[in-house]
Design an enzyme around this catalytic site. Structure first.
Site, PDB file in Angstrom:
ATOM      1  CD  GLU A   1      -0.604  -1.307  12.575  1.00  0.00           C
ATOM      2  OE1 GLU A   1      -0.353  -2.561  12.593  1.00  0.00           O
ATOM      3  OE2 GLU A   1      -1.694  -1.248  12.774  1.00  0.00           O
TER       4      GLU A   1
ATOM      5  CB  ILE B   1      -1.039  -0.077   1.223  1.00  0.00           C
ATOM      6  CG1 ILE B   1      -0.200  -0.366   2.541  1.00  0.00           C
ATOM      7  CG2 ILE B   1      -2.052  -1.084   1.111  1.00  0.00           C
ATOM      8  CD1 ILE B   1      -1.039  -0.145   3.782  1.00  0.00           C
TER       9      ILE B   1
END
Ligand code: FES
Ligand code: FES
Lengths: 167, 338, 420
Positions: B289, B45
């Site tokens: 993250e 992504i």
């Protein structure tokens, strides 16, 4: 509503097209001319994804109507690489890792290009201010700034060696 | 008045889904000219999983990076990779890629060993060459190896999948093994707060991340830089407003939901820490993250340090700073000790 | 001897970088096919209601409109969701949020499409909407799904928390709250569906999980999994916001009925309105420590609103619970979490799955504690840091790859050098 005829120089080629005057330039480029490097992120002039070089300036095309493009010169990212050779900015974006998802990339590169076409040796501050209309959600902008700074250096060297100019 | 402050924030992050099976798979084929096709489900992504997998396969097969062609995220061609989430793809698809490559390499090693007259375990594959450990004269190119494979009628193919070792968490007290491995990080930042306007300027950020093993340094730095800037938005700029009349989002567009621009970016110093023995490919863990998390409490702490006021409610907008400064002044005037 | 790596660790140029700087990378909205139709969703403008009547006839009669579909037109299962299948592709029983999908339209041009959407009308029977955590739990509140508005409840416990607090020299108590946030990836959700040359239902979409999308499209259309192909288009940022189904099922349904390619590109506001948001949280925390900064006990209560649908709520609640102590060894911990359904926008996955929220709390507590006992904030962290051999609140023992203390030391060192 009647169609109007628009003539423009698009990526170095003279083009004529009949469109409705209320057609947005982003649609003209993406749909009619199939130049899909021009991206749409917000449709309200806020993100810079739809930026092209319009008469020498970086301009967002989502809030611009086709009529305004008549007699203009437009460069999209498709028009930047010459004979298969990347523009210095493209090469620097690639080498610096300034590209993550790549959705902001066409607008970023073209904004930087327009900036350098006007001012071949911008300061860091001038680069930042010049690029502040283009949003990127992935990179944190650091590597984008680094890429543009590198490009400035490379252009400088090329100029000193008597090579081609930026435009 | 402008006041400066510093703050520290740390975090940990379990890699993969919590206490659940979450496998991913990969296929590989080494072709006759020593290039390879690698296929896996994991969606890239923008973070660069496709690149990381190409690097892992190149390292594992001993060929150069440019020789690996990757295909991902096409359900007719690639096996399931699960979600690109939970910072899991480097660990899980990464290990699947290594397993697939090991299988292909098993066949390659047998053929190379027979040709070179040594044991398969003695072989080192790197830079498009196969060499006997400790004897640089016993060597062959991948090119020769693939010709030998052809003569022998063998194919260098592999398939692998990996599922991290976890257990279901106990429904009573959540005991168990939620994750196979954890990433860690610490961020220290410095801010300047304008007590009149309430503006907070994040000046400098140091962010150190234990990534296990770096696969691609530039990409890890890119994750950290992107995370830092997203974290600034989290604390200082962004908030979704929901109408209490009809539950609609009042600010769904960029002119009303302001995210950081390049002018907001501080000086960022990413630091990559490597820690040994992890279950990931060459010990690698996830960073996607973790990149976002520690900057958030670090900015809050730095503002607290600058103003000597506690903030427990996010976001912290300029109006909140101004209100806090005012409250502190009033308290001081009234002789309340802070 | 550690082997020198020849490829990993190096800053290799990305495999997809060249196309991205050339502008030739195809994102979902860049696909165009012959005979392609344009699709869009007709959405609710109320948050909680049943549909009395949906008027689709005028739109259907419009020239250039090729399909106007509602839930009756779904051949398979009308529910999707990564963990709990509670979200309809097109509303059948009731509307649960502003922007729920009621109908989908495919037309020959974007202009006709717009006209068709304007011709659709709906009569609602409104139900009291629930917008707060508190109201969701009241006995007389309307129920959004099933039999209760409680989405999930979790409890974590280790050691003896009450006893431990009695022995602590210092106790810090605070209530933290974090807000709802949006991913704001720069590329709005988009996709295109078509039948390929082999007659395979194919969807090219901006997504983080093509294999999950495939399964949902197959189940919607009542097809075997291998009769559906999903291809991930280049995806313009996601951050968790493209994990849920966006346009995939709507596009596929329109293609199923028209047999033609259908493209859907969400506007920025549609994209932000209906994709998941970060869970807003209220976190109560009580931390107990000794005078010299050793953590002894912690008690945490987390409340959150997962909105109209579960999405990744179950993943967020579990992860938030496991991570609520921060990267510190605390022998006695009790944590409770309650997530409820409301008629607010759906909360789901967003970079960190609840850990950024709990980090605001555990780090807020650590910094408050450091200040209270006058200890350096890095030092107090080192003192309590996870290391090899540490036992987590879940009972897991850390056996390898724990570089936390090194991140603290390296960050402190660099900060001393570059911060003022
Ligand atoms: S799409 Fe034109 S500025 Fe965002
Ligand atoms: S690289 Fe993704 S928005 Fe800039």
């Amino acid at each position: 509503m009647n169609k109007i005829s628009i003539s423009l120089n698009l990526n170095g080629e003279d083009r004529v097209i009949d469109v409705f005057p209320n057609r947005r330039v982003v649609d003209l480029l993406r749909e009619d001319f199939k130049l899909t490097s021009v991206k749409e992120g917000c449709s309200e002039g806020e993100c810079g994804a739809c930026t092209v070089i319009f008469n020498g300036d970086a301009v967002t095309t989502c809030c611009m109507l086709a009529g305004q493009a008549d007699q203009s010169t437009i460069i999209t990212l498709e028009g930047l690489a010459k004979n298969g050779e990347l523009d210095v900015l493209q090469q620097c974006f690639l080498d610096e890792g300034a590209v993550q998802c790549g959705y902001c990339t066409p607008g970023m590169i073209l904004t930087a290009k327009a900036l350098l076409m006007k001012n071949s040796s911008p300061t860091e501050e001038e680069i930042k201010v010049g690029m502040s209309g283009n949003l990127c959600r992935c990179t944190g902008y650091e590597k984008i700034h680094a890429a543009v700074k590198n490009a400035v250096e490379i252009y400088k060297q090329k100029l000193e060696q008597g090579g081609e100019s930026i435009g | 008045m402008k006041k400066r402050g510093k703050g520290v924030g740390s975090m940990w992050y379990g890699i993969g889904n919590t206490g659940l099976p979450n496998p991913a798979a990969a296929f590989v084929e080494v072709l006759g000219d020593g290039t390879a096709n690698l296929m896996f489900g994991a969606a890239d992504i923008g973070q660069g999983s496709g690149t990381a997998m190409a690097q892992l396969a190149a390292e594992a097969l001993g060929i150069t990076y440019e020789k690996v062609r990757v295909t991902w995220g096409d359900t007719r061609v690639t096996p399931d990779g699960g979600a690109t989430s939970a910072s899991r793809q480097t660990l899980i698809t990464g290990n699947a890629v290594l397993k697939a490559c090991e299988q292909a390499k098993g066949t390659l090693a047998d053929v190379a060993a027979a040709y070179l007259g040594c044991q398969p375990e003695e072989l080192d594959f790197s830079n498009n060459m196969v060499t006997k450990d400790g004897d640089a004269t016993v060597t062959m190119t991948y090119h020769t190896l693939m010709a030998e494979m052809k003569t022998a009628g063998k194919m260098a193919v592999g398939a692998g999948y990996y599922n991290p070792t976890t257990t279901t968490l106990d429904p009573e007290d959540m005991s168990g093994i939620p994750y196979e491995v954890y990433s860690y990080a610490t961020t220290i930042c410095e801010v300047e707060v304008d007590t009149e306007t309430g503006e907070v300027d994040v000046l400098k950020v140091v962010s150190a991340h234990d990534v296990g093993q770096t696969i691609n340094q530039s990409m890890v730095e890119g994750q950290i830089e992107g995370g830092v800037v997203m974290g600034q938005g989290f604390v200082l700029m962004e908030e979704i407003e929901v109408s209490d009349k009809d539950g609609s989002i009042k600010n769904p567009i960029f002119s009303k939901y302001i995210i950081p621009s390049n002018l907001d970016v501080p000086e960022i110093y990413p630091i990559l820490v490597e820690s040994e023995g992890g279950p990931g490919p060459f010990g690698a863990k996830g960073v996607g993250e973790p990149a976002l998390i520690p900057i958030i409490p670090a900015i809050v702490a730095a503002i607290e340090d600058a103003l000597d006021v506690r903030f427990t409610k996010l976001p912290i907008f300029p109006k909140d700073i101004v209100a806090a400064v005012k409250e502190k002044e009033t308290d001081a005037d009234n002789g309340v000790l802070n | 001897m550690a082997k020198e790596y020849s490829v990993i660790g190096k800053s290799k140029v990305k495999v997809d970088g060249l196309e991205k700087v050339l502008g030739t990378t195809k994102f979902a909205s860049d696909y165009s096919l012959p005979d392609m139709l344009y699709g869009r969703v007709f959405r609710s403008t109320v948050p909680h209601a049943t549909v009395k009547k949906l008027y689709l006839e005028k739109a259907r009669a419009l020239d250039g409109v090729e399909a106007v579909l509602d839930y009756h037109d779904i051949p398979g299962k009308n529910r999707f969701g990564i963990i709990i299948k509670d979200e309809p592709c097109l509303v059948d029983d009731k509307i649960r949020r502003y922007g729920d999908a009621l109908a989908v339209v495919a037309a020959k041009s974007p202009e006709i499409l717009e006209e068709a959407l304007a011709l659709i009308e709906v009569d609602y029977d409104e139900i009291e909407p629930i917008f707060t955590f508190e109201r969701a739990l009241e006995a007389d509140a309307p129920i959004i799904h099933g039999t209760t508005n409680i989405h999930q409840v979790k409890h974590l416990e280790c050691g003896n928390v009450d006893e431990a607090f009695k022995k602590c020299d210092i106790i810090i108590e605070n209530v933290y709250s974090t807000h709802r946030l949006s991913h704001m990836f720069i590329e709005p959700d988009a996709g295109i569906a078509y039948y390929d040359d082999d007659g395979l239902m194919t969807v090219v979409a901006s997504t983080q999980n093509p294999h999950y999308d495939r399964n949902e499209v197959a189940s919607l259309l009542g097809l075997p999994y291998n009769q559906v192909r999903v291809i991930q288009a280049a995806t313009g940022g996601a951050f968790g916001g493209k994990l849920d189904i966006s346009v995939q099922c709507h596009c596929a349904l329109l293609t199923y009925h028209t047999r033609k390619p259908v493209k859907m590109v969400r506007s920025r506001s549609e994209s932000t309105m209906v994709s998941a948001k970060r869970h807003p949280m209220t976190i109560e925390a009580k931390t107990g420590a000794t005078r010299d900064g050793m953590l002894m006990a912690m008690e945490v209560k987390i409340c959150s609103d997962t909105g109209a649908y579960a999405s990744y709520g179950p993943a967020v609640i579990t992860r938030a619970m496991v991570h609520c102590t921060g990267p510190y060894s605390i022998p006695n911990v009790r944590a409770d979490a309650t997530f409820v359904y409301t008629n607010n926008p759906m909360s789901g996955a967003f970079r960190g799955f609840g850990v950024p929220q709990v980090a605001v709390c555990h780090e807020g507590q650590m910094n408050a504690l450091a200040r209270k006992i006058g200890m350096d904030p890095v030092e107090i962290r080192i003192r309590n840091a996870h290391q090899i051999g540490s036992k987590l609140t879940t009972g897991q023992i850390l056996e390898n790859s724990v570089g936390f203390i090194e991140t603290l030391e390296k960050a402190r060192e660099k900060a001393a050098e570059v911060l003022s």
